[in-house]
Scaffold this motif. Sequence first.
Motif, short mmCIF file in Angstrom:
data_model
loop_
_atom_site.label_atom_id
_atom_site.label_comp_id
_atom_site.label_asym_id
_atom_site.label_seq_id
_atom_site.Cartn_x
_atom_site.Cartn_y
_atom_site.Cartn_z
N ARG A 1 3.48 17.89 1.96
CA ARG A 1 3.23 17.93 0.52
C ARG A 1 2.68 19.30 0.18
O ARG A 1 1.70 19.74 0.78
N VAL B 1 1.34 14.79 5.96
CA VAL B 1 0.89 13.46 5.59
C VAL B 1 1.66 12.41 6.37
O VAL B 1 2.79 12.62 6.80
N ASP C 1 -3.12 18.98 -9.15
CA ASP C 1 -4.19 18.03 -9.47
C ASP C 1 -4.85 18.35 -10.81
O ASP C 1 -5.88 17.78 -11.15
N ASP D 1 0.85 -1.19 0.00
CA ASP D 1 0.00 0.00 0.00
C ASP D 1 0.89 1.24 0.00
O ASP D 1 1.67 1.46 0.92
N LEU D 2 0.79 2.05 -1.04
CA LEU D 2 1.61 3.26 -1.17
C LEU D 2 0.86 4.54 -0.78
O LEU D 2 1.38 5.64 -0.96
N THR D 3 -0.34 4.39 -0.25
CA THR D 3 -1.19 5.54 0.09
C THR D 3 -0.56 6.41 1.18
O THR D 3 -0.06 5.90 2.17
N GLU D 4 -0.62 7.71 0.95
CA GLU D 4 -0.21 8.68 1.97
C GLU D 4 -1.47 9.26 2.59
O GLU D 4 -2.37 9.70 1.88
N LYS D 5 -1.55 9.26 3.92
CA LYS D 5 -2.75 9.71 4.63
C LYS D 5 -2.60 11.18 5.02
O LYS D 5 -1.63 11.56 5.68
N GLN D 6 -3.57 11.98 4.63
CA GLN D 6 -3.57 13.41 5.00
C GLN D 6 -3.86 13.55 6.49
O GLN D 6 -4.85 13.02 6.99
N PRO E 1 3.56 5.67 3.93
CA PRO E 1 3.24 4.25 4.09
C PRO E 1 4.03 3.55 5.22
O PRO E 1 3.51 2.60 5.82
#
Length: 184
Positions: free
Chosen positions: A36, A26, A117, A2-7, A29
């Motif tokens: 960021r 953030v 984005d 899982d490469l997700t970065e959590k805010q 993982p």
Amino acid sequence: MDLTEKQLDSRVVYNGGFIEVLKDKVQLPDGSRSTREYITHPGAVAMLALLDNGKLVLERQYRYPLRREFIELPAGKIDAGEDILVTAQRELLEETGYIAREWTHLTTAWPCIGYSDERMEYFIARGLTHHGSRLDEGEFLEVFELAPDEALEWVRSGKITDSKTILGLFWLDKVLNGDWRAPE
């Protein structure tokens, strides 16, 4: 993996109306923390407008951040809540004076994934008729015609360096040569 970065936290550093700059904290993982910084952008459309003579409608426009002129596809910002096809039709008319009878959505691309984005929606426009341009206040550009093969040569030679235009021209080349089918 899982490469997700959590805010963990977010704050607006700058709000200019058109873009916002945010700075987020953030959790990575591996559990460590970082920051960021990124720009939020409403998104844009780019049109590969093909004339009946087989040539493309292109623009020459001065771009202030780089202090020079660029050769580009007609393109423009998506207004809040606006359908992307409506944006493409509006921008093509405003910038070039053309209305298209046939529209094909090609793809969506994200040109600046490391710091924005922004998304770019690409369309092929055919069956063009000229109705006169309606440039926005403060917008100055030259509209001209160029054969797709010549436009690709301008990419190779460095005369066209705008990434949205390069991507669009490569997509168009694949579609026109029958290598790729345009989505239906």
